[in-house]
Design a protein around this motif. Structure first.
Motif, PDB file in Angstrom:
ATOM      1  N   ALA A 104      11.619  30.243 -32.180  1.00 18.19           N
ATOM      2  CA  ALA A 104      11.901  31.483 -31.561  1.00 18.19           C
ATOM      3  C   ALA A 104      10.739  31.529 -30.356  1.00 18.19           C
ATOM      4  CB  ALA A 104      11.708  32.858 -32.541  1.00 18.19           C
ATOM      5  N   THR A 105      11.171  32.269 -29.388  1.00 14.97           N
ATOM      6  CA  THR A 105      10.300  32.581 -28.320  1.00 14.97           C
ATOM      7  C   THR A 105      10.035  33.799 -28.085  1.00 14.97           C
ATOM      8  OG1 THR A 105      11.390  30.294 -27.110  1.00 14.97           O
ATOM      9  CG2 THR A 105      10.175  31.870 -25.562  1.00 14.97           C
ATOM     10  N   MET A 106       8.659  34.171 -27.945  1.00 15.65           N
ATOM     11  CA  MET A 106       8.345  35.431 -27.613  1.00 15.65           C
ATOM     12  C   MET A 106       7.787  35.662 -26.218  1.00 15.65           C
ATOM     13  SD  MET A 106       6.121  37.490 -30.540  1.00 15.65           S
ATOM     14  CE  MET A 106       5.226  36.443 -31.592  1.00 15.65           C
ATOM     15  N   ALA A 107       8.179  36.766 -25.511  1.00 16.76           N
ATOM     16  CA  ALA A 107       7.748  37.131 -24.210  1.00 16.76           C
ATOM     17  C   ALA A 107       7.045  38.724 -24.123  1.00 16.76           C
ATOM     18  CB  ALA A 107       8.684  36.799 -23.207  1.00 16.76           C
ATOM     19  N   CYS A 108       6.167  38.727 -23.398  1.00 14.98           N
ATOM     20  CA  CYS A 108       5.576  40.153 -23.297  1.00 14.98           C
ATOM     21  C   CYS A 108       5.630  40.633 -21.752  1.00 14.98           C
ATOM     22  CB  CYS A 108       4.160  40.099 -23.796  1.00 14.98           C
ATOM     23  SG  CYS A 108       2.835  39.200 -22.705  1.00 14.98           S
TER      24      CYS A 108
ATOM     25  N   LEU B  90       4.853  38.420 -18.179  1.00 14.59           N
ATOM     26  CA  LEU B  90       3.593  37.770 -18.328  1.00 14.59           C
ATOM     27  C   LEU B  90       3.254  36.518 -18.918  1.00 14.59           C
ATOM     28  CD1 LEU B  90       0.715  38.853 -16.808  1.00 14.59           C
ATOM     29  CD2 LEU B  90       0.430  39.696 -19.061  1.00 14.59           C
ATOM     30  N   ASP B  91       3.632  36.759 -20.153  1.00 17.44           N
ATOM     31  CA  ASP B  91       3.240  35.397 -21.007  1.00 17.44           C
ATOM     32  C   ASP B  91       4.383  35.088 -21.971  1.00 17.44           C
ATOM     33  OD1 ASP B  91       1.292  33.595 -22.343  1.00 17.44           O
ATOM     34  OD2 ASP B  91       0.630  35.192 -23.478  1.00 17.44           O
ATOM     35  N   THR B  92       4.294  33.922 -22.338  1.00 15.83           N
ATOM     36  CA  THR B  92       5.529  33.389 -23.561  1.00 15.83           C
ATOM     37  C   THR B  92       4.670  32.644 -24.581  1.00 15.83           C
ATOM     38  OG1 THR B  92       5.621  31.358 -21.975  1.00 15.83           O
ATOM     39  CG2 THR B  92       7.397  33.119 -21.718  1.00 15.83           C
ATOM     40  N   LEU B  93       5.359  32.354 -25.695  1.00 17.99           N
ATOM     41  CA  LEU B  93       4.792  32.108 -26.939  1.00 17.99           C
ATOM     42  C   LEU B  93       5.720  31.564 -27.499  1.00 17.99           C
ATOM     43  CD1 LEU B  93       1.962  31.728 -28.292  1.00 17.99           C
ATOM     44  CD2 LEU B  93       2.510  33.743 -29.521  1.00 17.99           C
ATOM     45  N   ALA B  94       5.554  30.021 -28.262  1.00 15.73           N
ATOM     46  CA  ALA B  94       6.672  29.580 -29.303  1.00 15.73           C
ATOM     47  C   ALA B  94       6.436  29.792 -30.607  1.00 15.73           C
ATOM     48  CB  ALA B  94       7.029  28.192 -28.731  1.00 15.73           C
ATOM     49  N   LEU B  95       7.275  30.278 -31.576  1.00 18.40           N
ATOM     50  CA  LEU B  95       7.059  30.122 -32.803  1.00 18.40           C
ATOM     51  C   LEU B  95       7.923  29.078 -33.542  1.00 18.40           C
ATOM     52  CD1 LEU B  95       7.883  33.686 -33.245  1.00 18.40           C
ATOM     53  CD2 LEU B  95       5.644  32.862 -34.028  1.00 18.40           C
ATOM     54  N   HIS B  96       7.336  28.351 -34.509  1.00 17.37           N
ATOM     55  CA  HIS B  96       8.163  27.340 -35.213  1.00 17.37           C
ATOM     56  C   HIS B  96       8.326  27.507 -36.515  1.00 17.37           C
ATOM     57  CE1 HIS B  96       4.869  24.664 -36.153  1.00 17.37           C
ATOM     58  NE2 HIS B  96       4.476  25.079 -35.054  1.00 17.37           N
TER      59      HIS B  96
END
Ligand code: SAM
Length: 283
Positions: free
Chosen positions: A235-239, A216-222
């Motif tokens: 790192a890439t998060m996805a839910c 549904l959604d993705t988010l980048a962490l740096h």
């Protein structure tokens, strides 16, 4: 073998990162990859796979903490965790610091990475005997294909770069299998290389593939990672089915364990998106 005054150098896209060597401790070609272990002057022990730095004593805590704590504090109840790759066991050790985690299975294709980590990075393997930990040596792609639907809360993909055995871990087909294996509220996080060097070639395509697969959604962490190309990593998060948010921020503020890099403020900082990166990823 003494290597006094020589340098290990990783060359990547017209840049190079070097560490002054003390000695070569080990080298072997496994069926999957070439592993080298060195003692360096300033960064302690160094593991290299196929010419790329995997970890050093000095800075691995940043990577391992950022691959584990943000995703675990973004899930409402992370009980069953799968780590794909991660054979050095550093991510596993961090995951097991969370009392909510009831089972953490690590699936690395190459048993030799773990055996060498036990010998040369024993502190990373501190928690391998935890009764909640299970270490398997198999292809993570196949493991996820065969996983019971809805059986996992969090999948952490702590793999090598997207070449060789890790290539399929960056594919839409693999992400579809991950969605199937995740339960409601399920989250995935994957190491996704440098924002400075790989946004167009790896990070943006990864976000697209995750969404195309049905996340549904993705988010980048740096975060900084001095021994990886450009010194800056993501790192890439996805839910699976609800937006990725810092759901358990209050609990992260009061985390019941020691870390050296991660805290709640670091998580807030890591998800703040620099302008060039935001424009590329989210338009
Ligand atoms: N922190 C590291 C980095 O980003 O450079 C990754 C470290 S960890 C040692 C990477 C692991 O991924 C290796 O041990 C390798 O064997 C494992 N790996 C690569 N492809 C895999 C696959 N298809 N299934 C399971 N493990 C895999």
């Amino acid at each position: 073998m003494s290597l006094d005054n020589t340098w290990f150098t990783e060359i990547h896209q017209d840049t190079a990162f070097s560490l002054r060597m003390k000695e070569k401790l080990h080298e072997e070609q496994t069926p999957f990859q070439k592993i080298e272990i060195y003692e360096t002057v300033g960064f302690g022990t160094l593991m290299v796979i196929d010419g790329c730095v995997m970890l050093t004593d000095r800075d691995n805590f940043i990577y391992h903490e950022m691959m584990s704590h943000p995703v675990l504090y973004s899930h409402s109840d992370p009980r069953n965790v799968l780590i794909i790759g991660g054979g050095d066991c550093g991510t596993l050790r961090e995951v097991l610091k969370h009392p909510e985690v009831k089972s953490a299975t690590q699936v690395d294709i190459d048993e030799r990475v773990t055996r060498l980590s036990e010998k040369y990075f024993p502190e990373l393997c501190d928690s391998n005997d935890d009764p909640r930990a299970k270490l398997l040596f198999d292809d993570g792609i196949k493991y996820v294909q065969d996983a019971a639907p809805g059986s996992l809360d969090v999948i952490i993909i702590d793999s090598t770069d997207p070449v060789g055995p890790a290539e399929g871990l960056f594919s839409t087909a693999f992400y579809r299998d991950c969605i199937k294996a995740l339960g409601p509220g399920g989250l995935l996080v994957q190491q996704s290389e440098s924002p400075l060097l790989h946004t167009d070639s790896i990070i943006k395509p990864m976000h697209d593939s995750l969404r195309n697969a049905g996340f549904l959604d993705t988010l980048a962490l740096h975060f900084p990672q001095c021994s990886y190309p450009s010194g800056w990593w993501t790192a890439t998060m996805a839910c699976k089915d609800m937006p990725v948010t810092f759901l358990r921020e209050e609990q992260a503020e009061k985390k019941p364990f020691e870390t050296h890099y991660y805290n709640a403020a670091i998580q807030r900082a890591a998800i703040a998106c620099p302008e060039f990166f935001r424009k590329k990823l989210y338009g």
